[in-house]
Design a protein around this motif. Structure first.
Motif, short mmCIF file in Angstrom:
data_model
loop_
_atom_site.label_atom_id
_atom_site.label_comp_id
_atom_site.label_asym_id
_atom_site.label_seq_id
_atom_site.Cartn_x
_atom_site.Cartn_y
_atom_site.Cartn_z
N VAL A 128 2.25 -12.80 89.47
CA VAL A 128 0.97 -12.37 88.83
C VAL A 128 1.15 -11.01 88.49
O VAL A 128 1.09 -10.11 89.46
CB VAL A 128 -0.26 -12.93 89.62
CG1 VAL A 128 -1.52 -12.44 88.97
CG2 VAL A 128 -0.29 -14.17 90.06
N ILE A 129 0.86 -10.69 87.13
CA ILE A 129 1.01 -9.24 86.72
C ILE A 129 -0.44 -8.71 86.46
O ILE A 129 -1.17 -9.43 85.53
CB ILE A 129 1.72 -8.93 85.51
CG1 ILE A 129 3.22 -9.48 85.89
CG2 ILE A 129 2.01 -7.47 84.96
CD1 ILE A 129 4.13 -9.47 84.54
N PHE A 130 -0.87 -7.77 87.17
CA PHE A 130 -2.43 -7.39 86.79
C PHE A 130 -2.39 -6.15 85.84
O PHE A 130 -1.90 -5.26 86.31
CB PHE A 130 -3.11 -6.98 88.08
CG PHE A 130 -3.05 -8.08 89.46
CD1 PHE A 130 -3.75 -9.34 89.37
CD2 PHE A 130 -1.96 -7.80 90.47
CE1 PHE A 130 -3.81 -10.09 90.24
CE2 PHE A 130 -2.03 -9.18 91.58
CZ PHE A 130 -2.85 -10.16 91.32
N ALA A 131 -3.09 -6.52 84.80
CA ALA A 131 -3.10 -5.63 83.63
C ALA A 131 -4.62 -5.10 83.55
O ALA A 131 -5.33 -5.39 84.13
CB ALA A 131 -2.87 -6.31 82.56
N ALA A 132 -4.46 -3.77 82.63
CA ALA A 132 -5.64 -3.15 82.26
C ALA A 132 -6.49 -2.57 83.55
O ALA A 132 -7.63 -2.16 83.49
CB ALA A 132 -6.90 -4.17 81.50
N GLY A 133 -5.55 -2.05 84.52
CA GLY A 133 -6.15 -1.26 85.70
C GLY A 133 -7.15 -1.85 86.38
O GLY A 133 -7.22 -3.34 86.63
N THR A 134 -8.16 -1.24 86.61
CA THR A 134 -9.33 -1.83 87.19
C THR A 134 -10.49 -2.29 86.25
O THR A 134 -11.67 -3.04 86.53
CB THR A 134 -10.26 -0.73 88.29
OG1 THR A 134 -10.87 0.36 87.57
CG2 THR A 134 -9.18 -0.01 89.18
N GLY A 135 -10.35 -1.88 85.11
CA GLY A 135 -11.08 -2.32 83.96
C GLY A 135 -12.22 -1.11 83.86
O GLY A 135 -13.05 -1.58 82.82
N ASN A 136 -11.85 -0.17 84.56
CA ASN A 136 -13.08 0.95 84.50
C ASN A 136 -12.14 2.30 84.16
O ASN A 136 -11.25 2.45 84.75
CB ASN A 136 -13.83 1.11 85.78
CG ASN A 136 -14.77 -0.16 86.10
OD1 ASN A 136 -15.44 -0.69 85.33
ND2 ASN A 136 -14.02 -0.91 86.90
N PRO A 137 -12.82 3.11 83.43
CA PRO A 137 -12.12 4.42 83.12
C PRO A 137 -12.37 5.33 84.61
O PRO A 137 -13.14 4.93 85.44
CB PRO A 137 -13.06 5.11 81.95
CG PRO A 137 -14.48 4.54 82.05
CD PRO A 137 -13.86 2.92 82.46
N TYR A 138 -11.69 6.49 84.62
CA TYR A 138 -11.71 7.25 85.72
C TYR A 138 -10.89 6.84 86.92
O TYR A 138 -10.87 7.46 88.11
CB TYR A 138 -13.01 7.76 85.98
CG TYR A 138 -13.90 8.49 84.83
CD1 TYR A 138 -13.51 9.93 84.60
CD2 TYR A 138 -14.50 7.90 83.98
CE1 TYR A 138 -14.13 10.33 83.58
CE2 TYR A 138 -15.11 8.35 83.12
CZ TYR A 138 -15.07 9.78 82.73
OH TYR A 138 -15.60 10.29 81.83
N PHE A 139 -10.26 5.47 86.86
CA PHE A 139 -9.56 5.09 88.05
C PHE A 139 -8.24 4.83 87.31
O PHE A 139 -7.79 4.38 86.32
CB PHE A 139 -10.15 3.85 88.46
CG PHE A 139 -11.13 4.03 88.87
CD1 PHE A 139 -11.48 4.09 90.47
CD2 PHE A 139 -12.52 3.53 88.27
CE1 PHE A 139 -12.53 4.35 91.22
CE2 PHE A 139 -13.76 3.81 89.11
CZ PHE A 139 -13.76 4.14 90.50
N THR A 140 -7.06 5.51 88.26
CA THR A 140 -5.58 5.45 87.90
C THR A 140 -5.09 4.06 88.02
O THR A 140 -5.76 3.05 89.02
CB THR A 140 -4.77 6.34 88.62
OG1 THR A 140 -4.78 5.93 90.19
CG2 THR A 140 -5.59 7.81 88.39
N THR A 141 -4.02 3.69 87.69
CA THR A 141 -3.31 2.33 88.01
C THR A 141 -2.75 2.19 89.51
O THR A 141 -2.69 1.31 89.96
CB THR A 141 -2.22 2.01 86.90
OG1 THR A 141 -1.36 3.09 86.99
CG2 THR A 141 -2.45 1.64 85.58
N ASP A 142 -2.65 3.37 90.09
CA ASP A 142 -2.44 3.54 91.71
C ASP A 142 -3.50 2.94 92.65
O ASP A 142 -3.28 2.07 93.22
CB ASP A 142 -2.17 5.02 92.00
CG ASP A 142 -0.69 5.52 91.81
OD1 ASP A 142 0.08 4.60 91.44
OD2 ASP A 142 -0.58 6.66 91.71
N SER A 143 -4.90 3.47 92.00
CA SER A 143 -6.09 2.84 92.49
C SER A 143 -6.17 1.42 92.41
O SER A 143 -6.44 0.48 93.25
CB SER A 143 -7.18 3.59 91.96
OG SER A 143 -7.20 4.99 92.55
N ALA A 144 -5.87 0.97 91.13
CA ALA A 144 -5.89 -0.26 90.56
C ALA A 144 -4.97 -1.26 91.58
O ALA A 144 -5.39 -2.42 92.08
CB ALA A 144 -5.52 -0.68 89.10
#
Length: 237
Positions: A128-144
């Motif tokens: 499963v590839i999780f795209a679009a980060g958390t869906g919220n600005p101000y959060f990096t893909t590391d956090s996602a």
């Protein structure tokens, strides 16, 4: 061979997909990473994947040049979808069953992110590839990546980089850089080590989710990691 990690969240930076190119997706690198993932899937490992967007568009960079930060981050999240679709194509071409789930709904090209559905896909052996980060600005893909690891109850977060672990300073420019074998979350924060952003580290610390930082450009490293062999740097409680 006994697996130490049954379910992993693999975090790959967008820059890693550039290879030696100036920008974009290097298909040779893409195919290499796909092959490395296939190796661990064949062992029975359940793989979740989060890919950054630095090879296409980085929100912070856009904001630093005067663009509205939320708008820039939204563009970055859309860029992660492009990388995710490219990775899905590379995996499916080598017969790895894959699903892309986006935190920003776009049903015509991928599934919406639904935690229970993602877990079911993993249980069925799909990557499963999780795209679009958390869906919220101000959060990096590391956090996602950390967030998704917690949500799917991954055994470990594997941060795949171009360096074979965490060093006290940049090993590329400093021959005397010292590599850490093990670190605590507090070590990373207090020493200001640039492993991932502080929000991601704090999330992992709260749930005591181990993070393994390793060099993904070396063939077989991901396989070694899931089998518990000494590779990279482990960050834990």
């Amino acid at each position: 061979m006994e697996l130490v990690y049954q379910r992993v969240l693999l975090k790959v930076s967008g820059e890693a997909l550039m290879g030696n190119d100036a920008y974009g997706i290097n298909t040779t690198v893409l195919d290499f990473v796909a092959g490395e993932i296939k190796e661990v899937v064949r062992l029975g490992v359940q793989v979740g994947l989060v890919i950054g967007a630095g090879n296409i568009f980085r929100g912070v960079a856009g904001a630093s040049k005067g663009m509205d930060r939320a708008t820039a981050d939204n563009m970055g999240m859309l860029a992660t979808v492009m990388n995710s679709l490219a990775m899905q194509d590379a995996l499916e071409r080598i017969e790895v069953d894959t699903r892309v789930q986006s935190a920003i709904p776009m049903q015509s090209i991928c599934e919406p992110y639904i935690r229970r559905r993602a877990v079911r896909h993993l249980e069925k052996g799909r990557t499963v590839i999780f795209a679009a980060g958390t869906g919220n600005p101000y959060f990096t893909t590391d956090s996602a990546g950390v967030l998704r690891a917690l949500e799917i109850d991954a055994d470990v977060i594997i941060k795949a980089t171009k360096v074979d672990g965490v060093y006290d300073k940049d090993p590329v420019n400093n021959a005397d850089a010292i590599k850490y074998q093990r670190l605590t979350y507090e070590d990373v924060l207090s020493k200001g080590l640039r492993v991932m952003d502080a929000a991601g580290i704090a999330l992992a610390k709260e749930d005591e989710k181990p993070i393994l930082v390793m060099n993904m450009t070396v063939a077989g490293n991901i396989r070694k990691a899931v089998l518990g062999e000494e590779v990279g740097t482990v960050i834990h409680s």
